[in-house]
Design an enzyme around this catalytic site. Structure first.
Site, mmCIF file in Angstrom:
data_model
loop_
_atom_site.group_PDB
_atom_site.id
_atom_site.type_symbol
_atom_site.label_atom_id
_atom_site.label_comp_id
_atom_site.label_asym_id
_atom_site.label_seq_id
_atom_site.Cartn_x
_atom_site.Cartn_y
_atom_site.Cartn_z
ATOM 1 N N ASP A 17 0.973 -1.408 0.002
ATOM 2 C CA ASP A 17 -0.154 0.227 -0.104
ATOM 3 C C ASP A 17 1.202 1.574 0.089
ATOM 4 O O ASP A 17 2.110 1.127 0.586
ATOM 5 C CB ASP A 17 -0.715 -0.119 1.351
ATOM 6 N N ASP A 18 -0.093 2.434 -0.285
ATOM 7 C CA ASP A 18 0.605 3.893 -0.043
ATOM 8 C C ASP A 18 1.865 4.445 -1.113
ATOM 9 O O ASP A 18 2.253 5.071 -0.881
ATOM 10 C CB ASP A 18 1.050 3.683 1.003
ATOM 11 N N HIS A 68 -6.109 3.011 -4.264
ATOM 12 C CA HIS A 68 -6.233 2.934 -2.916
ATOM 13 C C HIS A 68 -6.405 3.878 -2.292
ATOM 14 O O HIS A 68 -5.905 5.018 -1.522
ATOM 15 C CB HIS A 68 -4.776 2.283 -1.692
ATOM 16 N N HIS A 72 -4.966 9.329 0.273
ATOM 17 C CA HIS A 72 -5.006 8.664 1.630
ATOM 18 C C HIS A 72 -5.578 9.044 3.018
ATOM 19 O O HIS A 72 -5.618 9.264 3.545
ATOM 20 C CB HIS A 72 -3.921 8.360 1.646
ATOM 21 N N HIS A 159 3.679 -2.176 2.882
ATOM 22 C CA HIS A 159 3.754 -1.069 2.756
ATOM 23 C C HIS A 159 5.267 -0.929 2.048
ATOM 24 O O HIS A 159 6.590 -1.230 2.767
ATOM 25 C CB HIS A 159 3.564 -0.022 3.334
HETATM 26 ZN ZN ZN Z 1 -2.783 2.799 3.569
#
Ligand code: ZN
Length: 208
Positions: A17-18, A68, A72, A159
């Site tokens: 993620d991210d 995603h 955020h 991540h």
């Molecule tokens: Zn995230």
């Protein structure tokens, strides 16, 4: 080159993620390639915009890109227009860059409720193994959580924005393969299991 997924082989979906991050994601892609493995990257719109080459690599090398959100935010605090922006913008950006729009979404912070489930036009993918890599920033700790907990059908959360995660992944990928797992994308695992991922449903794992 990817070989066909064998139906009865235990499998795990590594998810990141991210990102993408120019510092760590390319090395994770190199590693997955070396081990003939695939993963799912739940990218942010803001990061996707800045790393189009990495996004193209992901798709060309057989990985899955998930949505995603754009930046955020906590979805439970957004009005309908803000929510639509957070969901629609990354899909447009990713499709423009790669030619392929994401079909899976991971909500930021896993903050989800019934009202959001009705409004989100994608299957919502969470996880069954949380490495807490953002907190520990410790490769041994991340490695041990995965290796001590993983089982067939798990979705592992990491991540691709930390050096400690990259260091852990260098050990996790070959060890999971040694233990007989095939590393696949979330959509590959669902297809293989005969599971149709449905809009607004939440999936923590795809256990057999
Ligand atoms: Zn995230």
């Amino acid at each position: 080159m990817k070989t066909e997924v064998v139906t009865d082989q235990p499998m795990v979906a590594l998810t990141f993620d991210d990102g993408p991050s120019s510092a760590y994601t390319p090395a994770i892609l190199d590693l997955l390639n070396e081990h003939n493995s695939s993963a799912t990257f739940f990218v942010l719109g803001t990061e996707a915009e800045q790393n189009p080459e990495i996004l193209r690599r992901m798709v060309n090398e057989g990985h899955e890109i998930g949505n995603h959100s754009y930046s955020h935010l906590n979805f439970t605090l957004l009005n309908d227009a803000e929510l639509a922006y957070q969901i629609d913008t990354p899909n447009v950006i990713i499709e423009e860059i790669t030619g392929k729009a994401p079909v899976l979404l991971r909500v930021p912070y896993a903050f989800i409720n019934d009202e959001l489930r009705e409004k989100i036009p994608f299957p919502i993918i969470l996880w069954s193994v949380d490495t807490v890599d953002w907190q520990s920033r410790n490769a041994d700790y991340i490695y041990n959580i995965v290796i001590n907990n993983v089982k067939d059908g798990d979705i592992v959360l990491m991540h691709d924005i930390y050096g400690s995660t990259l260091e852990a992944v260098r050990r996790i990928v070959p060890e999971l393969i040694n233990r007989g797992y095939r590393l696949v994308t979330v959509s590959e695992m669902a297809n293989n299991r005969g599971i149709t991922l449905k809009q607004g449903n939440t999936y923590n794992n795809l256990h057999p």
